[in-house]
Every structure is written in structure tokens, then in C-alpha cells.
Motif scaffolding. Structure first.
Motif, PDB file in Angstrom:
ATOM      1  N   UNK A  27       0.824  -1.208   0.000  1.00 16.29           N
ATOM      2  CA  UNK A  27       0.000   0.000   0.000  1.00 16.29           C
ATOM      3  C   UNK A  27       0.862   1.264   0.000  1.00 16.29           C
ATOM      4  N   UNK A  28       1.903   1.273   0.843  1.00 16.38           N
ATOM      5  CA  UNK A  28       2.771   2.446   0.928  1.00 16.38           C
ATOM      6  C   UNK A  28       3.461   2.705  -0.411  1.00 16.38           C
ATOM      7  N   UNK A  29       3.949   1.641  -1.039  1.00 12.03           N
ATOM      8  CA  UNK A  29       4.659   1.798  -2.309  1.00 12.03           C
ATOM      9  C   UNK A  29       3.721   2.232  -3.435  1.00 12.03           C
ATOM     10  N   UNK A  30       2.532   1.638  -3.491  1.00 11.95           N
ATOM     11  CA  UNK A  30       1.601   2.019  -4.554  1.00 11.95           C
ATOM     12  C   UNK A  30       1.108   3.454  -4.364  1.00 11.95           C
ATOM     13  N   UNK A  31       0.851   3.828  -3.126  1.00 11.42           N
ATOM     14  CA  UNK A  31       0.415   5.197  -2.857  1.00 11.42           C
ATOM     15  C   UNK A  31       1.482   6.199  -3.307  1.00 11.42           C
ATOM     16  N   UNK A  32       2.744   5.847  -3.098  1.00  9.76           N
ATOM     17  CA  UNK A  32       3.830   6.744  -3.509  1.00  9.76           C
ATOM     18  C   UNK A  32       3.932   6.790  -5.033  1.00  9.76           C
ATOM     19  N   UNK A  33       3.765   5.650  -5.685  1.00  8.26           N
ATOM     20  CA  UNK A  33       3.793   5.619  -7.153  1.00  8.26           C
ATOM     21  C   UNK A  33       2.725   6.534  -7.730  1.00  8.26           C
ATOM     22  N   UNK A  34       1.543   6.491  -7.128  1.00  8.51           N
ATOM     23  CA  UNK A  34       0.414   7.268  -7.642  1.00  8.51           C
ATOM     24  C   UNK A  34       0.352   8.686  -7.075  1.00  8.51           C
ATOM     25  N   UNK A  35       1.207   8.955  -6.072  1.00  5.43           N
ATOM     26  CA  UNK A  35       1.213  10.260  -5.407  1.00  5.43           C
ATOM     27  C   UNK A  35      -0.140  10.577  -4.784  1.00  5.43           C
ATOM     28  N   UNK A  36      -0.674   9.583  -4.065  1.00  5.27           N
ATOM     29  CA  UNK A  36      -1.927   9.739  -3.334  1.00  5.27           C
ATOM     30  C   UNK A  36      -1.718   9.183  -1.927  1.00  5.27           C
ATOM     31  N   UNK A  37      -2.688   9.404  -1.033  1.00  8.27           N
ATOM     32  CA  UNK A  37      -2.582   8.769   0.277  1.00  8.27           C
ATOM     33  C   UNK A  37      -3.208   7.381   0.211  1.00  8.27           C
ATOM     34  N   UNK A  38      -2.949   6.585   1.236  1.00 12.91           N
ATOM     35  CA  UNK A  38      -3.377   5.179   1.206  1.00 12.91           C
ATOM     36  C   UNK A  38      -4.890   5.038   1.181  1.00 12.91           C
ATOM     37  N   UNK A  39      -5.613   5.972   1.792  1.00 18.47           N
ATOM     38  CA  UNK A  39      -7.074   5.863   1.798  1.00 18.47           C
ATOM     39  C   UNK A  39      -7.636   5.926   0.381  1.00 18.47           C
ATOM     40  N   UNK A  40      -6.963   6.620  -0.500  1.00 16.58           N
ATOM     41  CA  UNK A  40      -7.401   6.717  -1.896  1.00 16.58           C
ATOM     42  C   UNK A  40      -7.420   5.334  -2.548  1.00 16.58           C
ATOM     43  N   UNK A  41      -6.462   4.500  -2.179  1.00 15.41           N
ATOM     44  CA  UNK A  41      -6.372   3.164  -2.783  1.00 15.41           C
ATOM     45  C   UNK A  41      -7.615   2.335  -2.484  1.00 15.41           C
ATOM     46  N   UNK A  42      -8.153   2.509  -1.287  1.00 17.98           N
ATOM     47  CA  UNK A  42      -9.323   1.718  -0.895  1.00 17.98           C
ATOM     48  C   UNK A  42     -10.594   2.217  -1.580  1.00 17.98           C
ATOM     49  N   UNK A  43     -10.716   3.511  -1.732  1.00 20.03           N
ATOM     50  CA  UNK A  43     -11.933   4.064  -2.334  1.00 20.03           C
ATOM     51  C   UNK A  43     -11.904   4.042  -3.866  1.00 20.03           C
TER      52      UNK A  43
END
Length: 287
Positions: A27-43
Motif C-alpha cells: 500500500x505504501x509503495x503504490x500510494x507513492x507511485x500514484x502520489x496519493x494517500x493510502x485511503x485513496x487506494x481503498x476508495x
């Protein structure tokens, strides 16, 4: 690949490498790749990753699978609510080392309006820079034997706007400072020296053993080689009433207290415990 699919795939890959924090790391790595926070990944789990995002994510997951710490992959680590640049030239700052900052801040009230403070083995500069920002006053010296670590520390000091108050010196422990003739002038000396007993280095977690600098881990046969060497040098620099603060490893407290007992110039010894209740920092005042 969808965000949710990417996280599922990455978590499984990292789990096969025995990484306990597989899902969190993914989650941390993908959030950094996308330049978003982790909550964005879930929604947005059904959103499709862009091609370049998926490619970079796969590269980072492969590096993490090999054991490279997340902080080195991202090139940064949070400490004292600040972001520090890190590379394999420096030890990754740990939360327990924030006790050095806390202990120093508690004791600066007894110093003058412009305290003089030195950190030995500054690495990334996380401790001394955090302290300089909190105090907003004083003069600071940070030493390290590694030129690459000092380069990182200087970059962090510039980024966090305290470079004008910190002098970085490449030297063995405090020799370069003692050579300036500043005996008995420092209010505090801080250090998180290498304290892992040499025989235990080989049993450290893979990501620590293979990727973090051994010189920042190996504390000699019993883990106290640098503590012993630091004591007389710190006493030389401290003014009467000045403080020495040293981080220690789990189970080393009594041995370090014995070392302090041998130094008649030190008194008022206090031990600070970390968030897990482990004896982590030893403080002593010069009489």
C-alpha cells in the motif's frame, strides 16, 4: 491492472519472501507511485493503473521482494514528524531514537539562551536536525566518519532550514571537535552509537543485515565498543552540569551503567524507556 488487483498481487509476492508487513508495504509503495494517500487506494480499488505507474510499482515490489527496505526504495523516512532523505549510506531512523530528542529537550531548560550541543554519529541527521528545529536557538555540531552520510545529513539540514546552525564534521567520534579546543563548553552530547554485538549482526533481519550500513550497527564484541570510547571524549567537552545522552540496545542497561559508575565525573544517571518499555537511552550529568 486495477488498483485492487495490484495490491493483491504485490501482497502475495512480498508474503512469499517472508515479509510480515507485505500488505502495508504494498500500500505504501503504490500510494507513492500514484502520489496519493493510502485511503485513496481503498476508495478507488477499481481504477486502472496507468502503464508507467504499473511498471514502476512492479520494479519497486521486486526490490522489496529482494529485501531492500521501503525507506531506501522511496529515499525518505519520517522521524519526529519530519521527512528525511535516506540512502543505504545511513541507518534508517527508528521511532525509539526520538527519545534522544525528547531527553535533550527536557534538559535544555537548564542550559543558557544559546545551548551548544553535539551529536556523535549523526547518520541522516535526524536527531540533531529535529532538535535544532524544536529549539529554534543554539549552536549544533554533528559528526560522522562517513562522508556519504554527512552529505545526506547536510541535504536534510538544508531542506529543513537549519543548515545555518549546524556544523557537520567528518571525524572519529568527537576528535575533530576536541581538536578545536572547546573543552568544557558543551551543554549536551548525544549519540546513537552502533550497539549490536558483533556475533548478533548475522542474525539481524535480512533487510537490516544486507542493506543497512554495518558500520552503523556493529558495536564490537559486546556491543559497547563505541560507548566506552565516547565516554571520556564526551566528558572532556561537556561543561559542568552538561548532559551526555546515549542510546543503548535491549539488555545493555546494566553494563552501560557500570561503565558510567567508573567515570567519577558523571552523576545523576537516568534511564529512559521507549514506547515498548525497553530501557533505551541513558542520561548522565557532568558534575
Amino acid at each position: 491492472m486495477l488498483i485492487g488487483q495490484a495490491l493483491g498481487w504485490a501482497s502475495k509476492v512480498l508474503a512469499t519472501a517472508g515479509i510480515d508487513t507485505a500488505r502495508l508495504d504494498a500500500e505504501v509503495l503504490l500510494a507513492e507511485v500514484m502520489r496519493v494517500d493510502r485511503t485513496y487506494l481503498f476508495s478507488h480499488s477499481q481504477d486502472v493503473l496507468a502503464g508507467d505507474q504499473e511498471e514502476l510499482f512492479r520494479i519497486w515490489i521486486y526490490r522489496r521482494y529482494q529485501g531492500l527496505p521501503v525507506a531506501y526504495i522511496l529515499g525518505k523516512k519520517e522521524f519526529w514528524s519530519l521527512e528525511f532523505l535516506v540512502t543505504p549510506a545511513v541507518l534508517i531512523p527508528r521511532p525509539e531514537s526520538e527519545l534522544l530528542v525528547e531527553g535533550a529537550l527536557e534538559r535544555t531548560a537548564r542550559a543558557g539562551p544559546t545551548p551548544l550541543i553535539a551529536e556523535v554519529g549523526c547518520g541522516s541527521g535526524a536527531v540533531i536536525i529535529s532538535l535544532a528545529r524544536e529549539l529554534g536557538r543554539g549552536r549544533f555540531y554533528a559528526t560522522d566518519s562517513c562522508p556519504f552520510a554527512l552529505w545526506i545529513a547536510r541535504q536534510n539540514a538544508h531542506r529543513l532550514q537549519v543548515a545555518d546552525r549546524i556544523s557537520f564534521l567528518r571525524t572519529d567520534l568527537l576528535r575533530g571537535v576536541i581538536g578545536k579546543g572547546w573543552h568544557g563548553r558543551f551543554d549536551q552530547v548525544l549519540s546513537n552509537p552502533p550497539y549490536v554485538p558483533r556475533q548478533e549482526v548475522r542474525s539481524l533481519p535480512r533487510e537490516v543485515r544486507l542493506y543497512e550500513p554495518r558500520r552503523a550497527l556493529d558495536g564490537g564484541e559486546d556491543g559497547l565498543y563505541f560507548h566506552r570510547r565516547l565516554l571520556p571524549e564526551a566528558i572532556c567537552l561537556l561543561k559542568p552540569g552538561g548532559y551526555l545522552l546515549m542510546e543503548i540496545g535491549q539488555g545493555q542497561c546494566q553494563a552501560v551503567l557500570s561503565l558510567l559508575d567508573e567515570e567519577k565525573a558523571l552523576a545523576e544517571v537516568e534511564v529512559l524507556r521507549d514506547y515498548r518499555g525497553i530501557e533505551r537511552v541513558v542520561c548522565a550529568r557532568k558534575g
